[in-house]
Design a protein around this motif. Structure first.
Motif, mmCIF file in Angstrom:
data_model
loop_
_atom_site.group_PDB
_atom_site.id
_atom_site.type_symbol
_atom_site.label_atom_id
_atom_site.label_comp_id
_atom_site.label_asym_id
_atom_site.label_seq_id
_atom_site.Cartn_x
_atom_site.Cartn_y
_atom_site.Cartn_z
ATOM 1 N N GLY A 1 0.826 -1.202 0.000
ATOM 2 C CA GLY A 1 0.000 0.000 0.000
ATOM 3 C C GLY A 1 0.861 1.253 0.000
ATOM 4 O O GLY A 1 1.765 1.394 -0.815
ATOM 5 N N GLU A 2 0.616 2.128 0.940
ATOM 6 C CA GLU A 2 1.328 3.409 1.014
ATOM 7 C C GLU A 2 2.621 3.347 1.832
ATOM 8 O O GLU A 2 3.281 4.365 2.007
ATOM 9 N N ARG A 3 2.956 2.171 2.346
ATOM 10 C CA ARG A 3 4.179 2.079 3.151
ATOM 11 C C ARG A 3 5.405 2.430 2.312
ATOM 12 O O ARG A 3 5.531 2.029 1.164
ATOM 13 N N ALA A 4 6.308 3.187 2.920
ATOM 14 C CA ALA A 4 7.522 3.639 2.248
ATOM 15 C C ALA A 4 8.745 3.186 3.037
ATOM 16 O O ALA A 4 8.648 2.850 4.221
ATOM 17 N N PHE A 5 9.888 3.219 2.365
ATOM 18 C CA PHE A 5 11.167 2.837 2.967
ATOM 19 C C PHE A 5 12.141 3.998 2.823
ATOM 20 O O PHE A 5 12.197 4.632 1.775
ATOM 21 N N LEU A 6 12.897 4.227 3.861
ATOM 22 C CA LEU A 6 13.988 5.185 3.783
ATOM 23 C C LEU A 6 15.241 4.366 3.476
ATOM 24 O O LEU A 6 15.646 3.517 4.266
ATOM 25 N N VAL A 7 15.818 4.574 2.309
ATOM 26 C CA VAL A 7 17.016 3.861 1.886
ATOM 27 C C VAL A 7 18.177 4.828 2.093
ATOM 28 O O VAL A 7 18.222 5.894 1.489
ATOM 29 N N ASP A 8 19.095 4.435 2.958
ATOM 30 C CA ASP A 8 20.177 5.324 3.388
ATOM 31 C C ASP A 8 21.533 4.749 3.003
ATOM 32 O O ASP A 8 22.113 3.959 3.739
ATOM 33 N N PRO A 9 22.074 5.135 1.829
ATOM 34 C CA PRO A 9 23.437 4.727 1.497
ATOM 35 C C PRO A 9 24.397 5.426 2.458
ATOM 36 O O PRO A 9 24.567 6.640 2.387
ATOM 37 N N ASP B 1 21.113 15.267 2.833
ATOM 38 C CA ASP B 1 21.439 15.271 4.257
ATOM 39 C C ASP B 1 21.014 16.604 4.851
ATOM 40 O O ASP B 1 21.192 17.649 4.256
ATOM 41 N N GLY B 2 20.437 16.533 6.032
ATOM 42 C CA GLY B 2 19.959 17.733 6.700
ATOM 43 C C GLY B 2 18.511 18.050 6.367
ATOM 44 O O GLY B 2 17.897 18.873 7.015
ATOM 45 N N GLY B 3 17.977 17.394 5.344
ATOM 46 C CA GLY B 3 16.582 17.602 4.976
ATOM 47 C C GLY B 3 15.663 16.886 5.950
ATOM 48 O O GLY B 3 16.073 15.979 6.673
ATOM 49 N N THR B 4 14.427 17.308 5.979
ATOM 50 C CA THR B 4 13.437 16.678 6.844
ATOM 51 C C THR B 4 13.153 15.273 6.330
ATOM 52 O O THR B 4 12.835 15.085 5.155
ATOM 53 N N LEU B 5 13.288 14.309 7.216
ATOM 54 C CA LEU B 5 13.054 12.926 6.819
ATOM 55 C C LEU B 5 11.570 12.603 6.892
ATOM 56 O O LEU B 5 10.923 12.837 7.916
#
Length: 161
Positions: free
Chosen positions: A24-32, A55-59
């Protein structure tokens, strides 16, 4: 560029994204972890896509975060390295909804994703040549480290006074 790559993968691997529809609407934060950017991946839902976040942006809110060096993340996507070995060797960190992560992993496993082939028609050839050279060196090192972490440690030698 991220949206273009995402759209191309959706086109070439529609079966993978059909399996991901249950998210559905679930999202993932992919952090290299070796880059100054993160990505929000929403594989399904009303507005699927891949968006860079400096970097520094609102997550944004995400169901889970996947953190690893870029080479490890790309190797996972292409199925060239086992996620369990990366996780247990602490190269891959996962936080959040493990069920969502397992759905993502199961959909991608064995999907035959090959970024060079899948994106070749959309990106300049020189970019792939440079990327392959850099990626090959990093990827070789990644496999060496993963194999080393799975081998048992040699027995400790006795210390005599």
């Amino acid at each position: 560029m991220a949206q273009m790559a995402f759209a191309r993968l959706r086109q070439r691997h529609a079966d993978v994204f059909q399996r991901l529809a249950v998210l559905g609407e679930r999202a993932f934060l992919v952090d290299p972890s070796d880059l100054p950017v993160r990505f929000l991946l929403r594989p399904a839902g009303a507005r699927p896509g891949l968006w860079p976040i400096a970097d520094g942006g609102t997550l944004p809110l995400a169901a889970a975060t996947l953190r690893a060096p870029l080479a490890a993340l790309l190797a996972l996507l292409e199925g060239r390295v086992d996620g369990d070995s990366l996780f247990f060797s602490r190269q891959l960190m996962i936080e959040g909804d493990m069920e969502a992560v397992l759905i993502l992993r199961n959909a991608v496993d064995g999907a035959g994703i090959a970024l060079e082939r899948d994106l070749a028609a959309r990106l300049p050839r020189r970019l792939f040549t440079l990327g392959r050279r850099w990626y090959g060196e990093i990827d070789g090192l990644l496999h060496l480290v993963a194999r080393a972490t799975l081998q048992p440690a040699p027995p400790a030698a006795e210390v005599r006074p």
